[in-house]
Design an enzyme around this catalytic site. Structure first.
Site, PDB file in Angstrom:
ATOM      1  N   ASN A   1     -18.811 -11.558  38.884  1.00  0.00           N
ATOM      2  CA  ASN A   1     -18.500 -12.613  39.846  1.00  0.00           C
ATOM      3  C   ASN A   1     -17.647 -13.665  39.137  1.00  0.00           C
ATOM      4  OD1 ASN A   1     -18.460 -14.684  41.691  1.00  0.00           O
ATOM      5  ND2 ASN A   1     -20.658 -15.137  41.581  1.00  0.00           N
ATOM      6  N   TRP A   2     -16.366 -13.639  39.437  1.00  0.00           N
ATOM      7  CA  TRP A   2     -15.449 -14.557  38.743  1.00  0.00           C
ATOM      8  C   TRP A   2     -15.578 -15.996  39.244  1.00  0.00           C
ATOM      9  CZ3 TRP A   2      -9.990 -11.737  38.545  1.00  0.00           C
ATOM     10  CH2 TRP A   2     -10.149 -10.515  37.858  1.00  0.00           C
TER      11      TRP A   2
ATOM     12  N   HIS B   1     -25.106 -16.352  47.512  1.00  0.00           N
ATOM     13  CA  HIS B   1     -25.148 -16.831  46.130  1.00  0.00           C
ATOM     14  C   HIS B   1     -25.749 -18.243  46.128  1.00  0.00           C
ATOM     15  CE1 HIS B   1     -23.978 -18.183  42.170  1.00  0.00           C
ATOM     16  NE2 HIS B   1     -23.858 -16.903  41.858  1.00  0.00           N
TER      17      HIS B   1
ATOM     18  N   GLU C   1     -24.906 -20.815  44.688  1.00  0.00           N
ATOM     19  CA  GLU C   1     -23.900 -21.879  44.811  1.00  0.00           C
ATOM     20  C   GLU C   1     -23.482 -22.058  46.267  1.00  0.00           C
ATOM     21  OE1 GLU C   1     -21.328 -20.227  41.805  1.00  0.00           O
ATOM     22  OE2 GLU C   1     -22.891 -20.654  40.334  1.00  0.00           O
TER      23      GLU C   1
ATOM     24  N   GLU D   1     -31.236 -13.752  41.088  1.00  0.00           N
ATOM     25  CA  GLU D   1     -30.575 -14.704  40.189  1.00  0.00           C
ATOM     26  C   GLU D   1     -31.380 -16.001  40.150  1.00  0.00           C
ATOM     27  OE1 GLU D   1     -26.095 -13.808  39.676  1.00  0.00           O
ATOM     28  OE2 GLU D   1     -26.316 -15.115  41.401  1.00  0.00           O
TER      29      GLU D   1
ATOM     30  N   GLY E   1     -25.447 -19.883  34.419  1.00  0.00           N
ATOM     31  CA  GLY E   1     -24.502 -20.733  33.701  1.00  0.00           C
ATOM     32  C   GLY E   1     -25.153 -21.663  32.696  1.00  0.00           C
TER      33      GLY E   1
ATOM     34  N   SER F   1     -26.880 -15.742  33.066  1.00  0.00           N
ATOM     35  CA  SER F   1     -26.609 -15.757  31.620  1.00  0.00           C
ATOM     36  C   SER F   1     -26.755 -14.393  30.949  1.00  0.00           C
ATOM     37  CB  SER F   1     -27.490 -16.801  30.920  1.00  0.00           C
ATOM     38  OG  SER F   1     -27.184 -18.095  31.406  1.00  0.00           O
TER      39      SER F   1
ATOM     40  N   GLY G   1     -21.642 -13.734  35.646  1.00  0.00           N
ATOM     41  CA  GLY G   1     -20.715 -14.833  35.900  1.00  0.00           C
ATOM     42  C   GLY G   1     -19.806 -15.044  34.703  1.00  0.00           C
ATOM     43  N   GLY G   2     -20.131 -16.016  33.866  1.00  0.00           N
ATOM     44  CA  GLY G   2     -19.282 -16.415  32.735  1.00  0.00           C
ATOM     45  C   GLY G   2     -18.740 -15.259  31.908  1.00  0.00           C
TER      46      GLY G   2
HETATM   47  P1  13P Z   1     -23.672 -16.662  34.635  1.00  0.00           P
HETATM   48  O1  13P Z   1     -23.628 -15.225  34.170  1.00  0.00           O
HETATM   49  O2  13P Z   1     -22.491 -17.462  34.248  1.00  0.00           O
HETATM   50  O3  13P Z   1     -24.987 -17.300  34.316  1.00  0.00           O
HETATM   51  O4  13P Z   1     -23.609 -16.599  36.260  1.00  0.00           O
HETATM   52  C1  13P Z   1     -24.444 -15.769  36.954  1.00  0.00           C
HETATM   53  C2  13P Z   1     -24.018 -15.736  38.381  1.00  0.00           C
HETATM   54  O5  13P Z   1     -24.136 -16.715  39.079  1.00  0.00           O
HETATM   55  C3  13P Z   1     -23.418 -14.505  38.892  1.00  0.00           C
HETATM   56  O6  13P Z   1     -23.313 -14.534  40.276  1.00  0.00           O
END
Ligand code: 13P
Length: 254
Positions: A9-10, A98, A100, A170, A176, A216, A237-238
């Site tokens: 997930n960018w 998600h 967010e 998640e 993050g 993470s 994510g990251g």
């Molecule tokens: P991180 O891997 O940056 O913690 O993000 C996870 C995420 O939200 C993937 O959707």
């Protein structure tokens, strides 16, 4: 056998040239180095979908996903994108719910139930996200909250429909933050979610659904997390923004 999946997930990162470079590096590394049969899903911002679909071409292991979509087919919804549009750009998957989107855009479980249904009708695979915030976990309410998220958004589906859903657990406190859930915590919640599905549908349906862990995940912790019996892969994510790290996470299944 459940599908193993590693999805990147960018989020809101990368210009088009940056995204194309990242995608083509991942596609080549995955082709050249990965021994396992995990599906790799690249999930860039909407406007990069077509450009990246062209790079994926006929590659067998790499798929394309979007980060969200609207719950209607078309119409006067300025700034929104429909499931049918995503399909027409080559997407096979879409993230829904998600944390967010829930936090910053007010997405509710009721809205997500609509989106999941609609996405399935358009032959896209939803990657439905659930997970608790830190204060909920600290108060011991994580199982109750995740049960509610899954029930409200998914349990209106038929057995045939829910089989087509991918779930991503998640925990918000691990996103993050560099603070991963332990492999035991991930396994415990994944088994818990699978048991809820078995209780509502049946064990066979529950055993057919891939449940991904997100929060993470890095090359150095992926192997331990992915080796848990109820963890079928990751939503990254990251680390998905670095082609070497992301490929190494996919290789954790080798
Ligand atoms: P991180 O891997 O940056 O913690 O993000 C996870 C995420 O939200 C993937 O959707």
């Amino acid at each position: 056998m459940r599908k193993k999946i590693v999805a990147g997930n960018w989020k809101m990162n990368c210009s088009l040239p940056e995204g194309k470079k990242l995608a083509s590096e991942v596609i080549h590394m995955v082709e050249d180095e990965v021994q396992n049969d995990a599906q790799v899903i690249l999930i860039p911002p909407f406007i990069h979908l077509t450009g990246i679909h062209n790079l994926i071409g006929s590659t067998k292991k790499v798929f394309l996903g979007a980060q969200n979509c609207h719950q209607h087919q078309s119409g006067a919804f300025t700034g929104e994108v429909s499931a049918a549009m995503l399909v027409s750009c080559g997407a096979s998957h879409v993230i829904l719910g998600h944390s967010e989107r829930r936090e910053y855009f007010g997405e509710t479980d009721e809205l997500l139930a609509e989106k999941v249904k609609f996405v399935l009708e358009n032959s896209l695979t939803p990657i439905f996200c659930c997970g608790e915030r830190l204060e909920v976990r600290e108060a011991g309410g994580h199982e109750k909250l995740v049960t509610m998220q899954v029930e409200k958004a998914l349990f209106g589906l038929s057995a045939e429909e829910i089989r087509k859903v991918v779930i991503a657990y998640e925990p918000v406190w691990a996103i993050g933050t560099g603070k991963t859930a332990s492999a035991e915590q991930a396994q415990e919640m994944h088994a818990f979610i699978r048991n809820q599905i078995a209780a509502k549908y049946d064990q066979e349906v529950a055993d057919s659904i891939s449940i991904l862990y997100g929060g993470s995940v890095k090359p150095d912790n992926a192997r331990e997390i992915f080796s848990q019996p109820d963890v079928d892969g990751g939503l990254i994510g990251g680390a998905s923004l670095k082609s070497r790290d992301f490929t190494n996470i996919v290789k954790a299944f080798d």
